[in-house]
Design an enzyme around this catalytic site. Structure first.
Site, PDB file in Angstrom:
ATOM      1  N   GLN A 274       2.091  19.519   3.500  1.00 11.54           N
ATOM      2  CA  GLN A 274       3.472  19.509   3.985  1.00 11.54           C
ATOM      3  C   GLN A 274       4.043  20.923   4.014  1.00 11.54           C
ATOM      4  O   GLN A 274       4.787  21.282   4.919  1.00 11.54           O
ATOM      5  CB  GLN A 274       4.348  18.606   3.119  1.00 11.54           C
ATOM      6  CG  GLN A 274       4.254  17.133   3.459  1.00 11.54           C
ATOM      7  CD  GLN A 274       4.586  16.818   4.900  1.00 11.54           C
ATOM      8  OE1 GLN A 274       3.730  16.362   5.666  1.00 11.54           O
ATOM      9  NE2 GLN A 274       5.818  17.053   5.325  1.00 11.54           N
TER      10      GLN A 274
ATOM     11  N   CYS B 243      13.875  10.567   5.821  1.00 15.06           N
ATOM     12  CA  CYS B 243      13.854  10.126   7.214  1.00 15.06           C
ATOM     13  C   CYS B 243      15.216  10.302   7.870  1.00 15.06           C
ATOM     14  O   CYS B 243      15.319  10.643   9.031  1.00 15.06           O
ATOM     15  CB  CYS B 243      13.381   8.691   7.313  1.00 15.06           C
ATOM     16  SG  CYS B 243      14.190   7.602   6.149  1.00 15.06           S
TER      17      CYS B 243
ATOM     18  N   VAL C 199       1.329   7.514  13.057  1.00 16.79           N
ATOM     19  CA  VAL C 199       0.694   6.399  12.339  1.00 16.79           C
ATOM     20  C   VAL C 199       1.366   5.078  12.735  1.00 16.79           C
ATOM     21  O   VAL C 199       0.699   4.051  12.828  1.00 16.79           O
ATOM     22  CB  VAL C 199       0.707   6.634  10.812  1.00 16.79           C
ATOM     23  CG1 VAL C 199       0.154   5.432  10.067  1.00 16.79           C
ATOM     24  CG2 VAL C 199      -0.110   7.875  10.466  1.00 16.79           C
TER      25      VAL C 199
ATOM     26  N   LYS D 160       0.867  -1.188   0.000  1.00 12.43           N
ATOM     27  CA  LYS D 160       0.000   0.000   0.000  1.00 12.43           C
ATOM     28  C   LYS D 160       0.901   1.235   0.000  1.00 12.43           C
ATOM     29  O   LYS D 160       1.429   1.628   1.030  1.00 12.43           O
ATOM     30  CB  LYS D 160      -0.880  -0.013   1.256  1.00 12.43           C
ATOM     31  CG  LYS D 160      -2.202   0.731   1.157  1.00 12.43           C
ATOM     32  CD  LYS D 160      -2.153   2.191   0.793  1.00 12.43           C
ATOM     33  CE  LYS D 160      -1.840   3.126   1.935  1.00 12.43           C
ATOM     34  NZ  LYS D 160      -1.727   4.548   1.497  1.00 12.43           N
ATOM     35  N   PRO D 161       1.077   1.870  -1.165  1.00 15.49           N
ATOM     36  CA  PRO D 161       1.903   3.089  -1.213  1.00 15.49           C
ATOM     37  C   PRO D 161       1.087   4.291  -0.745  1.00 15.49           C
ATOM     38  O   PRO D 161      -0.108   4.170  -0.473  1.00 15.49           O
ATOM     39  CB  PRO D 161       2.251   3.200  -2.698  1.00 15.49           C
ATOM     40  CG  PRO D 161       1.095   2.579  -3.416  1.00 15.49           C
ATOM     41  CD  PRO D 161       0.520   1.523  -2.491  1.00 15.49           C
ATOM     42  N   ALA D 162       1.726   5.459  -0.672  1.00 12.99           N
ATOM     43  CA  ALA D 162       1.010   6.687  -0.291  1.00 12.99           C
ATOM     44  C   ALA D 162       0.322   7.267  -1.521  1.00 12.99           C
ATOM     45  O   ALA D 162       0.887   7.257  -2.617  1.00 12.99           O
ATOM     46  CB  ALA D 162       1.990   7.702   0.281  1.00 12.99           C
TER      47      ALA D 162
END
Ligand code: NAP
Ligand code: MG
Length: 481
Positions: free
Chosen positions: A330, A284, A232, A175-177
């Site tokens: 963002q 990250c 999340v 499940k990608p974004a």
């Protein structure tokens, strides 16, 4: 770009979402609509997990490691063949400068190459036991693995997770974004083209709180891998806990670059700048804190400011130092950090500039250097996920280690000193999953185990350790008399 909204792939078949809903995809560089995705829901996830389970039981678990290796090699080669097309897709979808997108696709191909080569080299153990016994530990695949990834490096994260997962003999639901997943859709097509059997790699596009939540809470997932925000990450663990599903979590960081007074400035400066502006800070492992010894603080910060002021931001096609942020959400988040820093009186030492050709509908923010930042200020504690670097002063080695460890995170760290003893002392005391000495994030790190401690998460991706992560030991004891 996908020409249809059939962006869900289950059992090798492309389809729309079971409920027929769609999601619009916009280009971060100019806000234009570039594609529509299927908005997968519980039914799609149920079907995808069912398909992955059947493919695991009937096909993939019976495939030899050599055969898996050949298929993953073929996918690596196919990604390389299509590198120009994939890089264009990735740059437009994420907004990242073209050369970064090209590098991401090359790294993605390299993940498949590395794990293709590793697939048939995974070995178990034998254990000395009583006379008349033979004991061994086999490494077995976990089974059906769920993957949820963010939007910052869709292609690379597809490579990093899927290559290791399939090499180890698992099947997957991915499940990608929804903000950026077009390269993943194309690579899922390529995977089927090269002969990865139907059901081994299932893709469900959709929203986090729908498709994502359905996947994380699914009773028939054997292992859940998540990369994204700490908040999340907590939800994923709660959902997985209902079925005691083990997880691996990669939740970002506030990684320090520690610059001692004997550091080689010319070596350190370009690397420290690159580590915060790469992917416009949406990384990250971004080096978002630079800890500088007091005796060189003014000199080092002046040199750093000169470089930050020279940085240019613009569209992915302009291929400048930074592209736009991924979305209006963002941008608002990053601007919030900047406004609060100004309001708190944190000095802004340097700021890059926006290319005049940048579209006003794009989500642009200039790289900025703030300092000195108090160690408890949010710029020194929270993951901004934008090109904002916080300069912090320290007095001596012990003080540097204290500050480096004084955040909830522990992903990676950089140490800049020519003193060999200090290099090792600091490397051992900094709490992080990776530490670089006189460098940072070397070579893309496909071969290097990667993952966090503390609130950065747990579990390891990349390198041989990823294969251990995607397998489980089974102890078998034979009483042969
Ligand atoms: P996020 O919400 O954690 O999203 C990451 C992934 O999780 C996406 O695929 C998302 O789906 C999915 N998701 C969201 N809610 C979910 C739920 N309840 N159950 C299952 N899956 C769910 O991250 P974000 O909102 O995009 O970014 C927020 C902040 O997180 C950033 O500013 C940054 O600080 C941090 N972040 C860190 C990393 C990293 O690499 N460590 C990556 C991204 C973000 P959808 O996108 O489809 O909704
Ligand atoms: Mg996009």
């Amino acid at each position: 770009m996908p020409s249809t909204t059939k962006t869900i792939c289950i059992d090798g078949q492309w389809r729309a979402g079971a409920q027929g809903q769609t999601i619009d995809v916009h280009a971060p560089s100019n806000g234009e609509k570039i594609a529509m995705l299927a908005r997968g829901t519980q039914t799609d996830i149920d079907d995808a997990v069912g398909s992955a389970r059947k493919a695991f039981d009937d096909v993939w678990s019976k495939t030899t490691a050599g055969e898996r290796s050949r298929l993953l090699s073929a996918l690596s080669a196919r990604i390389t063949d299509c590198a120009a097309e994939l890089a264009e897709i990735e740059a437009q979808d994420t907004g990242k400068p073209m050369r970064l997108a090209k590098n991401d696709i090359a790294t993605t191909a390299r993940y498949f190459e590395f794990f293709a080569g590793a697939a048939d080299k995974l070995q178990g153990d034998t254990i000395a036991l009583l006379n008349g016994y033979q004991a061994m530990v086999n490494r077995e695949p976990r089974g059906v693995v769920g993957h949820i990834i963010p939007w910052n490096y869709p292609a690379q994260m597809f490579g990093r997770t899927v290559a290791a997962c399939l090499a180890a003999g698992n099947t997957t639901v991915f499940k990608p974004a929804e903000d950026a997943c077009l390269s993943v859709i194309r690579m899922t097509e390529l995977a089927h083209e090269v002969g990865i059997p139907a059901g081994v790699l299932n893709l469900v596009t959709g929203l986090g709180h729908e498709a994502g939540a359905a996947l994380a809470s699914h009773h028939d997932i054997d292992y859940m891998s998540f990369t994204g925000s700490p908040e999340v990450g907590t939800e994923i663990q709660k959902a997985a806990a209902a079925h005691h599903t083990p997880c691996a979590l990669e939740l970002g960081g506030k990684s320090p670059q520690i610059v001692f007074e004997d550091a080689d400035f010319d070596r350190a400066l370009p690397v420290i700048v690159a580590a915060i502006i790469q992917n416009t800070g949406q990384t990250c492992s971004a080096g978002s804190r630079v800890l500088i010894q007091r005796s060189i603080y003014d000199r080092f910060v002046t040199a750093l400011a000169r470089r930050i002021s020279a940085l240019k931001v613009g569209s992915h096609l302009a291929d400048l130092d930074c592209g736009p942020l991924i979305s209006a959400k963002q941008l608002a988040r990053v601007q919030g950090f900047i406004e609060r820093a100004h309001a708190d009186g944190v000095p802004c030492i340097a700021k890059g500039s926006l290319d005049p050709s940048a579209d006003s509908r794009g989500h642009y923010v200039e790289p900025m250097l703030f300092g000195p930042v108090d160690t408890q200020h949010e710029l020194a504690q929270h993951e901004v996920f934008g090109p904002i670097l916080a300069a912090i002063v320290f007095d001596d080695e012990q003080h540097a280690i204290e500050i480096a460890n004084d955040t909830p995170f522990g992903l990676i760290a950089g140490i800049w000193t020519e003193n060999g003893g200090r290099q090792m002392r600091v490397a051992k005391q900094v709490r992080a999953g990776q530490v670089y000495i006189n460098g940072y994030g070397a070579g893309g790190g496909v071969e290097l185990p990667f993952g966090g401690v503390k609130r950065s998460g747990y579990g390891r991706s990349k390198g041989f350790e990823a294969l251990r992560e995607y397998t489980v030991g089974k102890t078998i004891v034979i009483n042969h008399g």
